[in-house]
Enzyme design. Structure first.
Site, PDB file in Angstrom:
ATOM      1  N   HIS A   1     -12.402  -1.454  -0.522  1.00  0.00           N
ATOM      2  CA  HIS A   1     -13.119  -2.600   0.051  1.00  0.00           C
ATOM      3  C   HIS A   1     -13.278  -2.371   1.548  1.00  0.00           C
ATOM      4  O   HIS A   1     -12.595  -1.531   2.142  1.00  0.00           O
ATOM      5  CB  HIS A   1     -12.383  -3.918  -0.226  1.00  0.00           C
ATOM      6  CG  HIS A   1     -11.046  -4.026   0.457  1.00  0.00           C
ATOM      7  ND1 HIS A   1     -10.909  -4.208   1.819  1.00  0.00           N
ATOM      8  CD2 HIS A   1      -9.783  -3.985  -0.031  1.00  0.00           C
ATOM      9  CE1 HIS A   1      -9.634  -4.278   2.135  1.00  0.00           C
ATOM     10  NE2 HIS A   1      -8.933  -4.127   1.017  1.00  0.00           N
TER      11      HIS A   1
ATOM     12  N   SER B   1      -4.256  -1.831  -1.495  1.00  0.00           N
ATOM     13  CA  SER B   1      -5.690  -1.649  -1.709  1.00  0.00           C
ATOM     14  C   SER B   1      -6.037  -0.170  -1.641  1.00  0.00           C
ATOM     15  O   SER B   1      -5.642   0.534  -0.717  1.00  0.00           O
ATOM     16  CB  SER B   1      -6.499  -2.431  -0.675  1.00  0.00           C
ATOM     17  OG  SER B   1      -6.080  -2.123   0.633  1.00  0.00           O
TER      18      SER B   1
ATOM     19  N   ASP C   1       4.175  -3.993 -15.343  1.00  0.00           N
ATOM     20  CA  ASP C   1       5.387  -3.191 -15.123  1.00  0.00           C
ATOM     21  C   ASP C   1       6.474  -4.029 -14.446  1.00  0.00           C
ATOM     22  O   ASP C   1       6.302  -4.508 -13.315  1.00  0.00           O
ATOM     23  CB  ASP C   1       5.049  -1.973 -14.262  1.00  0.00           C
ATOM     24  CG  ASP C   1       6.075  -0.874 -14.406  1.00  0.00           C
ATOM     25  OD1 ASP C   1       7.244  -1.119 -14.051  1.00  0.00           O
ATOM     26  OD2 ASP C   1       5.714   0.229 -14.862  1.00  0.00           O
TER      27      ASP C   1
END
Length: 339
Positions: free
Chosen positions: A164, A302, A287
């Site tokens: 992003h 990210s 998880d």
């Protein structure tokens, strides 16, 4: 972690950086997927921007004593210096050069504050020790933060990260004029909870570069790989188009301690190929190891690659503020088409 000039205070939810008026994501031929190496390791970003933000007001020692022209004129911390006497200010050096080359008693300074532009008249102070004109401001013209490398494209000598853009507080993409991307050691993780995103905390390894940042676009931060970057310990991987991605089990590779990525189980719960914001996947962290340590997705993750059936399908981009176990991801073809 952005085109209104402003310092990055958010990477949407992720960028610690961390991490432009117009989104810019040029489309060219995709990288040869046989040259892709799996990322998942952390990176420290130092990005040069065209934003010059006032981060402090200081006094100047003159022959007549101490004075601060900035304080006298009403300039405040957080202001963006846009222009001086009509000349664009894109770096701290621009301020010094404009003051030095113009023999004016007063200067018109265009300032951006709270979305509004206003002009102040400043009478610079002459520094007693150097003879140079000073405004009495401390400014910042770069951004620093931690993120994750998605993949290395060895054939094209490129790296891809974040998934992003680095944007400002109003979600406007911030233009960069270059920057350095370093290897990074994660030394702590702030656990995310509902309503408050967590955060990876890392230290830059300034002597160990991944490469030079060249592009901030809607699909992430991209750049030129350093000549000496070693891929011998990385895993070669093929990409998978979003059309072949299945709802169900997958995994992400990310780093929450040190600099070695680990594999964590997730579920892909939704795909959306044509999403205009590049939110092509909704994922859920399954998880228990990751949930226990980080609470799910946190700032700094990210760019963490998403893998299904041994193929690279995309990267993590955002976390749901009210549910840190869930987040969005971008499709890998979107990232590959960005350079």
């Amino acid at each position: 972690m952005l085109f209104r000039k402003n310092i990055v205070r958010t990477f949407l939810i992720f960028a610690a950086v961390i991490l432009c008026s117009l989104t810019f994501c040029p489309l060219t031929a995709s990288a040869e997927t046989s040259s892709l190496y799996l990322g998942g390791f952390p990176a420290g970003f130092t990005l040069n921007t065209t934003t010059v933000e006032v981060i402090g007001i200081c006094d100047v020692i003159t022959k007549d004593g101490m004075r601060s022209p900035a304080r006298e004129s009403g300039i405040k911390t957080g202001d963006i210096i846009e222009k001086i006497n009509g000349t664009d200010v894109n770096s701290a050096d621009d301020i010094n050069s404009i003051l030095a080359e113009k023999d004016y008693k007063k200067f018109n300074v265009e300032v951006l504050r709270g979305g509004e532009i206003f002009i102040v008249d400043i009478n610079p102070a002459t520094d007693l020790s150097t003879g140079s004109k000073r405004l009495g401001v401390l400014v910042k013209d770069s951004l620093n933060g931690v993120g994750t490398v998605t993949y290395i494209d060895k054939a094209n000598k490129k790296f891809a990260s974040l998934g992003h853009p680095v944007a400002d507080i109003n979600n406007n993409l911030i233009p960069i004029t270059g920057g350095n991307v370093f290897n990074c050691l994660i030394y702590d993780v702030k656990k995310g909870v509902r309503g408050t995103p967590g955060e990876l905390r890392g230290a830059f390894e300034n002597g160990s570069m991944i490469g030079k940042a060249t592009l901030n676009c809607a699909c992430g931060i991209f750049g030129d790989l350093s000549d000496g970057f070693d891929t011998s310990k990385l895993t070669r991987i093929e990409k998978c188009p979003i059309e072949e991605v299945k709802i169900g089990k997958a995994c992400i590779y990310t780093t929450i301690r040190g600099n070695e990525p680990a594999k964590y189980e997730i579920s892909i719960v939704k795909t959306d190929k044509h999403n205009k914001d590049n939110r092509n996947f909704v994922i859920k962290i399954d998880d228990e190891r990751l949930l226990q340590k980080s609470g799910g997705i946190v700032q700094g993750m990210s760019g963490s690659p998403i893998v299904q059936n041994g193929k690279l399908v995309g990267a993590v981009t955002h976390v749901f503020i009210n549910d840190p176990t869930r987040g969005y991801g971008i499709a890998i073809d979107k990232m590959l088409s960005s350079y």
